[in-house]
Motif scaffolding. Structure first.
Motif, short mmCIF file in Angstrom:
data_model
loop_
_atom_site.label_atom_id
_atom_site.label_comp_id
_atom_site.label_asym_id
_atom_site.label_seq_id
_atom_site.Cartn_x
_atom_site.Cartn_y
_atom_site.Cartn_z
N VAL A 1 3.89 13.80 9.50
CA VAL A 1 2.75 14.37 8.79
C VAL A 1 2.35 13.40 7.69
CG1 VAL A 1 4.10 15.69 7.08
CG2 VAL A 1 1.81 16.48 7.72
N SER A 2 1.04 13.38 7.41
CA SER A 2 0.56 12.54 6.33
C SER A 2 -0.28 13.37 5.37
CB SER A 2 -0.27 11.38 6.89
OG SER A 2 -0.54 10.45 5.86
N TYR A 3 -0.14 13.07 4.09
CA TYR A 3 -0.91 13.71 3.03
C TYR A 3 -1.64 12.60 2.28
CZ TYR A 3 2.17 17.63 3.98
OH TYR A 3 2.86 18.64 4.61
N SER A 4 -2.98 12.68 2.28
CA SER A 4 -3.79 11.65 1.63
C SER A 4 -4.55 12.26 0.46
CB SER A 4 -4.82 11.08 2.62
OG SER A 4 -4.18 10.55 3.74
N PRO A 5 -4.69 11.49 -0.63
CA PRO A 5 -5.43 12.03 -1.77
C PRO A 5 -6.91 12.23 -1.43
CG PRO A 5 -4.94 9.71 -2.11
CD PRO A 5 -4.25 10.12 -0.85
N ILE A 6 -7.49 13.25 -2.06
CA ILE A 6 -8.93 13.43 -2.00
C ILE A 6 -9.46 13.19 -3.41
CG2 ILE A 6 -8.98 14.93 0.02
CD1 ILE A 6 -9.29 17.33 -1.88
N PHE A 7 -10.69 12.73 -3.50
CA PHE A 7 -11.27 12.36 -4.78
C PHE A 7 -12.48 13.25 -5.03
CE2 PHE A 7 -9.30 8.75 -2.64
CZ PHE A 7 -8.27 8.48 -3.54
N LEU A 8 -12.30 14.21 -5.95
CA LEU A 8 -13.35 15.19 -6.24
C LEU A 8 -14.44 14.53 -7.08
CD1 LEU A 8 -10.97 18.17 -7.03
CD2 LEU A 8 -12.14 17.68 -4.89
N LYS A 9 -15.68 14.75 -6.67
CA LYS A 9 -16.79 14.05 -7.32
C LYS A 9 -17.16 14.62 -8.68
CE LYS A 9 -18.97 11.95 -3.42
NZ LYS A 9 -20.23 11.54 -2.88
#
Length: 176
Positions: free
Chosen positions: A61-69
């Motif tokens: 499994v992979s968890y990637s950061p999200i970047f909130l605008k």
């Protein structure tokens, strides 16, 4: 079963799991995604976990950061992809990988986890459509009912949906 962080030396074994876990039309796209995620450097970092049994990789499994605008006070991650070798499916491998990831992200102080997948499966872990609707992915979804989210700490769900960007490997329309 042992859950640990994936290392560069695990990539071939991870690719074999993905190749067998997904259909021929899907596995090439996902194998490519995993190879790109393994090479990508982000801040915060991409976190990938593997499940091993008898020193053999049986899940990933992979968890990637999200970047909130529009809200820098909320930190988020997206779960993608999740794969378990067919002979080890329905034995709790995927659940262990997801629960380990939720624990890891919670300890790291992450606010929100999102996923694009089967609501019945991911709902078991507390991911909900109502939370997912508060975080708008970068591209239109083919199956909007599969967009789910959960808060990992005392995070207020925004009143209006927040758009976000993904790591480069997930920033492609065909991934959505």
């Amino acid at each position: 079963m042992n859950i640990r962080f994936a290392q560069e030396t695990d990539l071939d074994s991870i690719q074999k799991v993905i190749e067998t876990a997904f259909s021929d039309e899907e596995n090439k796209v996902i194998m490519n995604l995993v190879a790109e995620l393994a090479k990508e450097t982000t801040i915060p970092s991409i976190k990938s976990l593997i499940a091993e049994k008898d020193n053999q990789v049986i899940g990933y499994v992979s968890y990637s950061p999200i970047f909130l605008k529009s809200d820098s006070t909320i930190s988020g991650y997206i779960l993608a992809p999740l794969a378990v070798s067919p002979e080890h499916q329905k034995q709790g491998v995927g659940s262990n990988l997801i629960n380990s990831g939720i624990d890891m992200l919670t300890k790291d102080g992450v606010s929100v986890l999102v996923v694009y997948g089967d609501p019945e499966y991911y709902g078991r872990f507390g991911l909900k459509e109502e939370v997912g609707r508060s975080f708008m992915p970068p591209y239109p979804l083919e199956y909007p009912f599969g967009w789910l989210g959960m808060t990992l700490k005392d995070t207020a769900i925004p009143d209006t949906p927040i758009k976000f960007e993904c790591v480069a490997a997930l920033s492609k329309p065909d991934m959505w």
